[in-house]
Design an enzyme around this catalytic site. Structure first.
Site, PDB file in Angstrom:
ATOM      1  N   TYR A 110     -13.862   2.984  39.213  1.00 22.77           N
ATOM      2  CA  TYR A 110     -14.714   1.800  39.110  1.00 22.77           C
ATOM      3  C   TYR A 110     -16.148   2.242  38.863  1.00 22.77           C
ATOM      4  CZ  TYR A 110     -17.379  -2.341  40.489  1.00 22.77           C
ATOM      5  OH  TYR A 110     -18.245  -3.399  40.500  1.00 22.77           O
ATOM      6  N   GLU A 198     -20.293  -3.933  34.246  1.00 22.53           N
ATOM      7  CA  GLU A 198     -19.187  -3.447  35.083  1.00 22.53           C
ATOM      8  C   GLU A 198     -18.070  -2.889  34.215  1.00 22.53           C
ATOM      9  OE1 GLU A 198     -17.278  -5.320  39.010  1.00 22.53           O
ATOM     10  OE2 GLU A 198     -16.460  -6.215  37.193  1.00 22.53           O
TER      11      GLU A 198
END
Ligand code: GDP
Ligand code: MN
Length: 387
Positions: A110, A198
């Site tokens: 992530y 993101e």
């Protein structure tokens, strides 16, 4: 303002961030060309393009081995709505599908960049636990969340990047790739005035290379005036229709779940009005600031906006005439009510500049409007009336 994943990936490419080759489908007749323009030898990943994550969990991201499977995916999604944990129960329309070349994944990580209000900077977050809900990771295994602050030039020092790469067990080649990705994202974030970038997941491919498998970008709307190339990337179909219409008319409007429509001038007064409604156990249906220079036309637009919400069972109008004149506002209210057949009760509080004139205009209108002088009484009244 949000971008679609495929649009975000176009920016990623410009900043040399590794993303999959892809093609876009907007109608079923686009399928053949879309398949031909990518390497389809191992099939592809079909991805719904809507302003939401969590698509994978509801079948909005699917590995397709054949053209038939792509056709079935397009049939299943195009023109439909996608409901995920990130959308409301109505979901978001699916007007675009992206076909991506297949990536062979070893591990999902992530990575994100966010405006960090607490730290007063932009922070980068990375985690070895990618591909899933990062809030859950942060709650259950906070030790898996690594954080670094960007300095005022939107940079992170090389040695700090290396330390992070070390914690993520990258080899030297992966560390170089990681460093390039970090700095590329940071530059994109700065250049395009983003509020969020993101990559979930950032993957390690089976060949060891790092790759951005998903891409999410939020742009700071207040900077759009200097981001002209971003303006035509807006997709109104993905936005709350009332909020979008409000923006077009220069009104600040936010949809809420309650049943009392609010029309107020000034953000602070609007917040105070919502608080007072809540104090008397009512639920506002919206936040709406018609602005300090509310004109008759804008009041009329605001009115229509509130009334287009089926949940609204009553309206509280709270206007303080500082610069605006209450008599003009009153006329705007009357015009708007006459333009449509309004059946819900309306409580009006007008104070300040020409409020007496405003009140008599309302009284003489013959319309069923309830005037109140204090905010408390006005709020109590509307709460009573919607019950
Ligand atoms: P989201 O669910 O909306 O966040 O969509 P993502 O783009 O993150 O995709 C969801 C999941 O699909 C990823 O976490 C991957 O596990 C999987 N996925 C997406 N693209 C590929 C791919 O090219 N190859 C493989 N093997 N899996 C993929
Ligand atoms: Mn994702």
């Amino acid at each position: 303002m949000n971008l679609h994943e495929y649009q975000a990936k176009e920016y990623f490419e410009t900043y040399d961030l590794p993303v999959s080759r892809r093609s876009i489908i907007k109608k079923s007749s686009d399928i053949d060309e879309a398949i031909e323009s990518i390497d389809f030898s191992n099939g592809c990943v079909a991805k719904v393009q809507s302003h939401t994550g969590g698509r994978g969990k509801v079948g909005g991201v699917k590995l397709c081995k054949s053209k038939l499977e792509v056709e079935e995916f397009v049939e299943q999604w195009l023109g439909k709505k996608i409901v995920t944990i990130q959308t409301d129960s109505g979901g978001l329309p699916v007007n675009i599908i992206s076909l991506e070349e297949l990536t062979n994944i070893d591990k999902e990580l992530y990575m994100s960049f966010v405006v960090d209000r607490g730290e007063k900077c932009v922070s980068m977050i990375v985690s070895e636990a990618g591909g899933m809900n990062i809030e859950e990771v942060a709650e259950k295994t906070p030790e898996k969340i690594l954080k670094a602050k960007l300095n005022s030039d939107y940079l992170i020092e090389e040695k700090e990047i290396k330390a992070l790469a070390n914690s993520l067990n990258f080899d030297s080649e992966q560390t170089d790739q990681f460093s390039k990705i970090v700095l590329g994202c940071a530059k994109l974030f700065k250049d395009k005035d983003l509020s969020l970038l993101e990559i979930n997941p950032l993957v390690i491919k089976t060949d060891g290379n790092l790759h951005c498998l998903d891409a999410k970008i939020n742009v700071d709307e207040n900077a759009l005036y200097r981001q002209e190339d971003l303006l035509d990337k807006r997709d109104p179909t993905q936005e709350d229709q009332r909020e979008y219409e409000a923006k077009e008319n220069d009104l600040s409007y936010v949809s809420l779940d309650g049943n009392i429509g609010c029309m107020v001038n000034g953000a602070g007064l609007a917040m105070g009005t919502m608080d007072t409604i809540k104090l008397y156990d009512g639920e506002p249906a919206n936040f709406l600031d018609v602005g300090g220079t509310a004109t008759k036309e804008r009041v009329s637009k605001a009115f229509k906006l509130i009334l287009s919400d089926q949940n609204v069972k009553g309206i509280l109008i709270n206007i303080f005439g500082g610069i605006v004149r209450c008599d003009l506002i009153a006329q705007g209210i009357i015009d708007a009510i006459r333009e449509r057949s309004v059946s819900v009760p309306i409580v009006v509080r007008l104070q300040g500049n020409k409020s007496e004139e405003g009140k008599s205009i309302l009284n003489d209108s013959g319309l069923n409007l309830i005037g109140e002088d204090s905010l408390q009484e006005a709020s109590k009244k509307i709460v009573e009336l919607v019950k």
